[in-house]
Design a protein around this motif. Structure first.
Motif, PDB file in Angstrom:
ATOM      1  N   UNK A  24       0.810  -1.210   0.000  1.00 52.86           N
ATOM      2  CA  UNK A  24       0.000   0.000   0.000  1.00 52.86           C
ATOM      3  C   UNK A  24       0.843   1.258   0.000  1.00 52.86           C
ATOM      4  N   UNK A  25       2.103   1.147   0.423  1.00 49.65           N
ATOM      5  CA  UNK A  25       3.057   2.267   0.317  1.00 49.65           C
ATOM      6  C   UNK A  25       3.926   2.117  -0.922  1.00 49.65           C
ATOM      7  N   UNK A  26       4.650   0.988  -1.030  1.00 44.16           N
ATOM      8  CA  UNK A  26       5.631   0.821  -2.108  1.00 44.16           C
ATOM      9  C   UNK A  26       4.991   0.758  -3.488  1.00 44.16           C
ATOM     10  N   UNK A  27       3.708   0.349  -3.565  1.00 44.77           N
ATOM     11  CA  UNK A  27       3.052   0.286  -4.865  1.00 44.77           C
ATOM     12  C   UNK A  27       2.436   1.597  -5.302  1.00 44.77           C
ATOM     13  N   UNK A  28       2.465   2.604  -4.412  1.00 45.14           N
ATOM     14  CA  UNK A  28       1.810   3.883  -4.700  1.00 45.14           C
ATOM     15  C   UNK A  28       2.797   5.047  -4.665  1.00 45.14           C
ATOM     16  N   UNK A  29       3.708   5.017  -3.698  1.00 43.46           N
ATOM     17  CA  UNK A  29       4.643   6.127  -3.488  1.00 43.46           C
ATOM     18  C   UNK A  29       5.985   5.786  -4.129  1.00 43.46           C
ATOM     19  N   UNK A  30       6.565   6.746  -4.832  1.00 45.53           N
ATOM     20  CA  UNK A  30       7.798   6.494  -5.571  1.00 45.53           C
ATOM     21  C   UNK A  30       8.994   6.301  -4.645  1.00 45.53           C
ATOM     22  N   UNK A  31      10.023   5.666  -5.189  1.00 42.69           N
ATOM     23  CA  UNK A  31      11.269   5.416  -4.461  1.00 42.69           C
ATOM     24  C   UNK A  31      11.875   6.719  -3.946  1.00 42.69           C
ATOM     25  N   UNK A  32      11.840   7.749  -4.783  1.00 39.41           N
ATOM     26  CA  UNK A  32      12.465   9.023  -4.400  1.00 39.41           C
ATOM     27  C   UNK A  32      11.712   9.700  -3.257  1.00 39.41           C
ATOM     28  N   UNK A  33      10.377   9.601  -3.254  1.00 39.75           N
ATOM     29  CA  UNK A  33       9.582  10.205  -2.177  1.00 39.75           C
ATOM     30  C   UNK A  33       9.820   9.455  -0.875  1.00 39.75           C
ATOM     31  N   UNK A  34       9.908   8.126  -0.948  1.00 38.45           N
ATOM     32  CA  UNK A  34      10.213   7.339   0.253  1.00 38.45           C
ATOM     33  C   UNK A  34      11.575   7.720   0.803  1.00 38.45           C
ATOM     34  N   UNK A  35      12.556   7.858  -0.087  1.00 34.13           N
ATOM     35  CA  UNK A  35      13.908   8.231   0.341  1.00 34.13           C
ATOM     36  C   UNK A  35      13.919   9.604   0.996  1.00 34.13           C
ATOM     37  N   UNK A  36      13.155  10.525   0.433  1.00 31.80           N
ATOM     38  CA  UNK A  36      13.113  11.872   0.999  1.00 31.80           C
ATOM     39  C   UNK A  36      12.522  11.857   2.406  1.00 31.80           C
ATOM     40  N   UNK A  37      11.479  11.054   2.601  1.00 32.06           N
ATOM     41  CA  UNK A  37      10.862  10.974   3.928  1.00 32.06           C
ATOM     42  C   UNK A  37      11.813  10.344   4.940  1.00 32.06           C
ATOM     43  N   UNK A  38      12.502   9.276   4.529  1.00 30.26           N
ATOM     44  CA  UNK A  38      13.404   8.590   5.445  1.00 30.26           C
ATOM     45  C   UNK A  38      14.662   9.410   5.750  1.00 30.26           C
ATOM     46  N   UNK A  39      14.996  10.352   4.891  1.00 30.96           N
ATOM     47  CA  UNK A  39      16.170  11.195   5.122  1.00 30.96           C
ATOM     48  C   UNK A  39      15.900  12.287   6.153  1.00 30.96           C
ATOM     49  N   UNK A  40      14.632  12.443   6.529  1.00 34.63           N
ATOM     50  CA  UNK A  40      14.266  13.487   7.483  1.00 34.63           C
ATOM     51  C   UNK A  40      14.933  13.247   8.838  1.00 34.63           C
ATOM     52  N   UNK A  41      15.216  14.329   9.541  1.00 31.19           N
ATOM     53  CA  UNK A  41      15.790  14.233  10.884  1.00 31.19           C
ATOM     54  C   UNK A  41      14.712  13.997  11.946  1.00 31.19           C
ATOM     55  N   UNK A  42      13.451  13.950  11.517  1.00 29.28           N
ATOM     56  CA  UNK A  42      12.343  13.706  12.450  1.00 29.28           C
ATOM     57  C   UNK A  42      12.466  12.311  13.052  1.00 29.28           C
ATOM     58  N   UNK A  43      11.784  12.091  14.187  1.00 33.55           N
ATOM     59  CA  UNK A  43      11.870  10.795  14.838  1.00 33.55           C
ATOM     60  C   UNK A  43      11.025   9.758  14.101  1.00 33.55           C
ATOM     61  N   UNK A  44      11.158   8.500  14.507  1.00 41.02           N
ATOM     62  CA  UNK A  44      10.509   7.394  13.801  1.00 41.02           C
ATOM     63  C   UNK A  44       8.997   7.553  13.697  1.00 41.02           C
ATOM     64  N   UNK A  45       8.283   7.917  14.765  1.00 39.35           N
ATOM     65  CA  UNK A  45       6.826   8.076  14.622  1.00 39.35           C
ATOM     66  C   UNK A  45       6.429   9.129  13.596  1.00 39.35           C
ATOM     67  N   UNK A  46       7.155  10.259  13.580  1.00 45.96           N
ATOM     68  CA  UNK A  46       6.829  11.318  12.624  1.00 45.96           C
ATOM     69  C   UNK A  46       7.087  10.867  11.192  1.00 45.96           C
ATOM     70  N   UNK A  47       8.171  10.121  10.988  1.00 43.14           N
ATOM     71  CA  UNK A  47       8.488   9.636   9.645  1.00 43.14           C
ATOM     72  C   UNK A  47       7.455   8.612   9.189  1.00 43.14           C
ATOM     73  N   UNK A  48       7.056   7.708  10.080  1.00 41.51           N
ATOM     74  CA  UNK A  48       6.039   6.720   9.720  1.00 41.51           C
ATOM     75  C   UNK A  48       4.724   7.403   9.353  1.00 41.51           C
ATOM     76  N   UNK A  49       4.330   8.400  10.139  1.00 36.99           N
ATOM     77  CA  UNK A  49       3.105   9.154   9.829  1.00 36.99           C
ATOM     78  C   UNK A  49       3.208   9.833   8.468  1.00 36.99           C
ATOM     79  N   UNK A  50       4.379  10.400   8.185  1.00 37.23           N
ATOM     80  CA  UNK A  50       4.556  11.105   6.904  1.00 37.23           C
ATOM     81  C   UNK A  50       4.437  10.135   5.732  1.00 37.23           C
ATOM     82  N   UNK A  51       5.020   8.944   5.862  1.00 38.34           N
ATOM     83  CA  UNK A  51       4.958   7.977   4.774  1.00 38.34           C
ATOM     84  C   UNK A  51       3.507   7.529   4.522  1.00 38.34           C
ATOM     85  N   UNK A  52       2.751   7.297   5.581  1.00 36.37           N
ATOM     86  CA  UNK A  52       1.345   6.926   5.419  1.00 36.37           C
ATOM     87  C   UNK A  52       0.586   8.068   4.740  1.00 36.37           C
ATOM     88  N   UNK A  53       0.875   9.305   5.128  1.00 33.30           N
ATOM     89  CA  UNK A  53       0.217  10.460   4.512  1.00 33.30           C
ATOM     90  C   UNK A  53       0.565  10.554   3.025  1.00 33.30           C
TER      91      UNK A  53
END
Length: 408
Positions: A192-221
């Motif tokens: 539901x994430x990898x089939x919809x959101x591009x590799x580059x957008x996932x990488x950008x979210x994971x590169x954030x300095x935010x903590x794990x909960x904030x990053x997980x929320x961002x990826x779902x959004x």
């Protein structure tokens, strides 16, 4: 030594599904995503059975090899429990689930995986997919038949070749042991994430300095913003040099819900099975890993490729015919035009226009005259040499007559 510093698990039903068939777990050292599928009312049960069973593996281990054996044994035990549930509730026949799981043990990570949920590693600014999808289209990609981009839109992209379910008693599970470093960020997700959101957008979210909960929320959004046609579940695990304060394990999705009707499976009394319910979104399709089925799908893909080639050929021929037709019509139009110009020292009337199409002339001498260029006044001679456009043959002859009168 590397250790888990922060983690988070988030799951969302998405914008189309009627219920959440995903399950996720973020524990002390164990992290899991399971994506249920099959039947009208079985995906949530399958992923919940599996997640609840594998949670038992969230404990200390003496070695990565011990953890690897424990993960594999837990998944096989979950597979058996799914079979028992189907035996006691035949309406759930065909249910199954993908599983991607990892255990962090010091500076090593133990992975167990089956299906098309994914595990990613973000390290030093680079995102890498660690697991391989057990799908038909991934086999086509691996064999060079299609590209990654074509796989994203392939009509058979939902066909899974390996899952936990009531089909095989001993499904093949991929396991591996990898090194992890302080600063690594691991992410497990359903398609539901990898089939919809591009590799580059996932990488950008994971590169954030935010903590794990904030990053997980961002990826779902990100998935929701892209339409979220399926359930989406994300587990994020940050690796540091010192562990954070202990946090209670988190279970999300169907494994966190009360499942409810009927008699429980004999070995899973904590689970209660759901009533039948129809889902508007097309279920993920599973086929066993049989050579006959794979050959049939490959032949179908080859037929599709041939049809594409024929379509391209027909389109190319039509394009050539359209261009040729336009060229013929354009040439015929040029032959309705006339102009006055010079031809071997004399004034002549030309049929056509004053251009050439590459090596193809678009005009020819239509009528020679006895008016010599050398007899013309300077101005008239320059005009003729530069050509004089006319609207008709009659007008061209009037111009020639005027030039003739001027020199006699």
């Amino acid at each position: 030594m590397a250790t888990v510093s922060h983690s988070a698990a988030v799951s969302h039903v998405g914008k189309i599904r009627a219920n959440n068939q995903d399950s996720g777990y973020a524990g002390h050292s164990l992290f899991v995503v399971a994506d249920g599928m099959g039947g009208h009312a079985g995906g949530d049960v399958a992923s919940a059975i599996t997640t609840k069973r594998i949670i038992d593996a969230d404990k200390p281990y003496l070695s990565p090899q011990d953890a690897e054996v424990a993960l594999q044994s837990a998944l096989l035990a979950a597979n058996a429990q799914i079979g028992e549930a189907v035996f006691e509730h035949p309406e759930l026949t065909g249910m199954g689930t993908t599983v991607s799981s990892l255990v962090v043990l010091g500076d090593q990570v133990v992975i167990a995986h089956i299906g098309d949920s994914r595990i990613y590693l973000f390290r030093d600014g680079e995102l890498a997919q660690i697991t391989t999808d057990h799908t038909f289209v991934q086999r086509l990609v691996d064999s060079g038949r299609i590209t990654e981009a074509e796989a994203m839109v392939h009509p058979r992209r939902s066909v899974l070749m390996r899952v936990l379910g009531d089909v095989e008693t001993a499904p093949e599970i991929d396991t591996s042991i990898l090194t992890t470093l302080p600063g690594d960020r691991w992410m497990i997700c359903s398609d539901g994430l990898s089939g919809v959101v591009s590799h580059s957008v996932i990488a950008d979210a994971l590169s954030s300095s935010a903590d794990a909960p904030a990053v997980a929320d961002r990826l779902v959004k990100e998935s929701l913003d892209a339409g979220a046609p399926d359930n989406v579940t994300v587990v994020v695990v940050d690796i540091g040099e010192a562990p954070a304060a202990p946090v209670a394990p988190t279970t999300v999705g169907s494994a966190a819900a009360t499942l409810g009707i009927g008699e429980e499976p004999a070995r899973n009394r904590s689970l209660r099975l759901p009533t039948l319910r129809l889902h508007p979104f097309r279920e993920t399709h599973f086929e066993p890993d049989s050579q006959e089925y794979l050959s049939e799908l490959i032949e179908e893909d080859e037929r599709r490729a041939r049809r594409r080639k024929i379509a391209w050929l027909v389109a190319s021929i039509l394009l050539v015919l359209i261009i040729a037709g336009a060229a013929v019509i354009g040439y015929q139009w040029t032959q309705t035009r006339y102009y006055v110009g010079a031809d071997h020292g004399s004034v002549a009337i030309f049929k056509g226009v004053q251009q050439d199409l590459g090596p193809i002339p678009l005009s020819s001498v239509y009528e020679d005259t006895d008016v010599k260029l050398s007899d013309l006044r300077v101005y008239d001679r320059q005009q003729v040499e530069e050509t004089i456009s006319t609207n008709s043959l009659t007008e061209a002859r009037l111009i020639v007559e005027r030039l003739h009168d001027a020199v006699h």
